[in-house]
Design an enzyme around this catalytic site. Structure first.
Site, PDB file in Angstrom:
ATOM      1  N   GLY A   1      18.933  49.866 -29.063  1.00 51.25           N
ATOM      2  CA  GLY A   1      18.770  48.565 -29.712  1.00 51.25           C
ATOM      3  C   GLY A   1      18.307  48.670 -31.144  1.00 51.25           C
ATOM      4  O   GLY A   1      18.836  49.445 -31.927  1.00 51.25           O
TER       5      GLY A   1
ATOM      6  N   VAL B   1      16.845  62.072 -43.814  1.00 52.89           N
ATOM      7  CA  VAL B   1      17.781  62.430 -42.743  1.00 52.89           C
ATOM      8  C   VAL B   1      17.050  62.493 -41.394  1.00 52.89           C
ATOM      9  O   VAL B   1      17.575  62.040 -40.370  1.00 52.89           O
ATOM     10  CB  VAL B   1      18.503  63.765 -43.060  1.00 52.89           C
ATOM     11  CG1 VAL B   1      19.306  64.268 -41.868  1.00 52.89           C
ATOM     12  CG2 VAL B   1      19.422  63.587 -44.268  1.00 52.89           C
TER      13      VAL B   1
ATOM     14  N   GLY C   1      17.135  44.482 -43.923  1.00 57.22           N
ATOM     15  CA  GLY C   1      16.923  45.762 -44.619  1.00 57.22           C
ATOM     16  C   GLY C   1      15.491  46.097 -44.992  1.00 57.22           C
ATOM     17  O   GLY C   1      14.904  47.053 -44.503  1.00 57.22           O
TER      18      GLY C   1
ATOM     19  N   ARG D   1      18.206  33.427 -39.835  1.00 56.74           N
ATOM     20  CA  ARG D   1      19.325  33.695 -38.918  1.00 56.74           C
ATOM     21  C   ARG D   1      18.903  34.600 -37.762  1.00 56.74           C
ATOM     22  O   ARG D   1      17.866  35.270 -37.816  1.00 56.74           O
ATOM     23  CB  ARG D   1      20.489  34.346 -39.674  1.00 56.74           C
ATOM     24  CG  ARG D   1      20.183  35.751 -40.169  1.00 56.74           C
ATOM     25  CD  ARG D   1      21.136  36.198 -41.254  1.00 56.74           C
ATOM     26  NE  ARG D   1      20.672  37.492 -41.762  1.00 56.74           N
ATOM     27  CZ  ARG D   1      21.296  38.641 -41.535  1.00 56.74           C
ATOM     28  NH1 ARG D   1      22.399  38.683 -40.826  1.00 56.74           N
ATOM     29  NH2 ARG D   1      20.814  39.779 -42.025  1.00 56.74           N
TER      30      ARG D   1
ATOM     31  N   ASP E   1      18.351  52.037 -42.738  1.00 60.81           N
ATOM     32  CA  ASP E   1      17.051  51.542 -43.209  1.00 60.81           C
ATOM     33  C   ASP E   1      15.952  52.572 -42.939  1.00 60.81           C
ATOM     34  O   ASP E   1      15.033  52.744 -43.740  1.00 60.81           O
ATOM     35  CB  ASP E   1      16.679  50.227 -42.504  1.00 60.81           C
ATOM     36  CG  ASP E   1      17.673  49.114 -42.819  1.00 60.81           C
ATOM     37  OD1 ASP E   1      18.221  49.106 -43.934  1.00 60.81           O
ATOM     38  OD2 ASP E   1      17.896  48.248 -41.947  1.00 60.81           O
TER      39      ASP E   1
END
Length: 311
Positions: free
Chosen positions: A292, A281, A43, A93, A257
């Protein structure tokens, strides 16, 4: 001495996003994949990338462990984003995103992050309390074993530092933040319903639901993403609805994000709330135009903003 940043973003559970293409998904067979692309993900890191695309600057704070963590730092540095990383024992991760060229379907595989020790989670909170930015953005999932109150602790730090907290999370972690209060929260309609304890909300009930949270001191600004319908920004005095521009969607990865990044950048530029939600927006929609995990291109975001200015 580290220079002061108006915007600091926090990612407790970052990832390396590995994306690829293949043709046809067949069980029990080797699936041949194209050369993967690697992106720094999570994020807060994505929010910092979005701010950077708009010409703004921020400091991104994240945890990093093992060889994947080192790769994450390299990828963030390549984006020319200043960062501070907190070393962890458990490895950073990886997420895996694959597009089937036969059907154009996208498959997203997310892995949970390794747990943080008490010392490591304290190091994250200490780093944040030393920074005292104007805007603090906490975004993304929490690691295994981090309590639901972790972001609440971040909210307390923001309050003590007089930083404006922008939080993008959900569930119990968000509920707990509301007890302390944030500057801006960004739930979707389903999350907003949960926050006020109802099953579901219709479009015309969104304003009243957001006002309930504001009245309790949970947030000053509630931005509700309405998916393909657009978004709405609510404060005690303001209600701004913005329709989503009709764009050819390639991937929704990073759209939320990008929206947060667009709004924080606009807030840091002292733009009006009417413009803030439109920048949000515009950036969120522009992100869906790319494949991707690439977020958005600056000229797409600017073009969409111009179009939304009169909407």
């Amino acid at each position: 001495m580290m220079k002061n940043f108006d915007i600091v973003t926090l990612t407790v559970n970052p990832s390396i996003d590995k994306s690829t293409h293949f043709s046809g998904l067949i069980a029990e067979q080797k699936i041949r994949c194209q050369t993967p692309l690697f992106d720094a993900g999570g994020g807060g890191i994505n929010v910092s990338k979005a701010i950077s695309r708009l010409g703004g600057s921020s400091l991104t704070v994240f945890t990093s462990g093992g060889p994947v963590g080192e790769m994450l730092q390299d990828l963030v540095a390549k984006e020319n984003i200043e960062f501070e990383s907190i070393t962890t024992k458990s490895a950073t991760r990886e997420n895996f995103i694959a597009v089937d060229d036969h059907t154009n379907s996208q498959y997203r595989f997310g892995f949970t992050g390794g747990s943080l020790s008490e010392t490591e989670s304290k190091a994250v909170l200490d780093t944040i309390s030393n920074l005292k930015p104007k805007f603090l953005v906490a975004s993304g999932s929490l690691n295994e074993g981090l309590g639901d109150d972790f972001y609440q602790k971040v909210a307390q730090i923001a309050q003590a530092s007089h930083s404006k907290l922008i939080i993008d999370t959900s569930g119990a972690a968000l509920q707990k933040v509301l007890e302390v209060g944030a500057y801006l929260i960004k739930p979707n309609v389903g999350e907003l319903a949960k926050l006020i304890g109802v099953e579901r909300l219709e479009m015309e009930e969104v304003n009243e639901a957001a006002q309930k949270i504001i009245a309790k001191g949970g947030a000053e600004i509630v931005v509700v993403s309405l998916g393909p319908q657009g978004a709405v920004l609510v404060t005690k005095e303001v209600y701004e609805y913005v329709p989503a521009p009709n764009v050819a969607k390639k991937s929704t990865v990073g759209a939320g994000d990008s929206m947060v990044g667009g709004m924080v950048w606009a807030l840091s530029q002292n733009k009006s709330l009417k413009e803030v939600i439109r920048w949000g927006v515009a950036c969120g929609s522009a992100a869906t135009m790319n494949e991707g995990t690439q977020l958005f291109k600056e000229n797409d975001a600017k073009r969409l903003f111009e179009w939304l200015k009169n909407k």
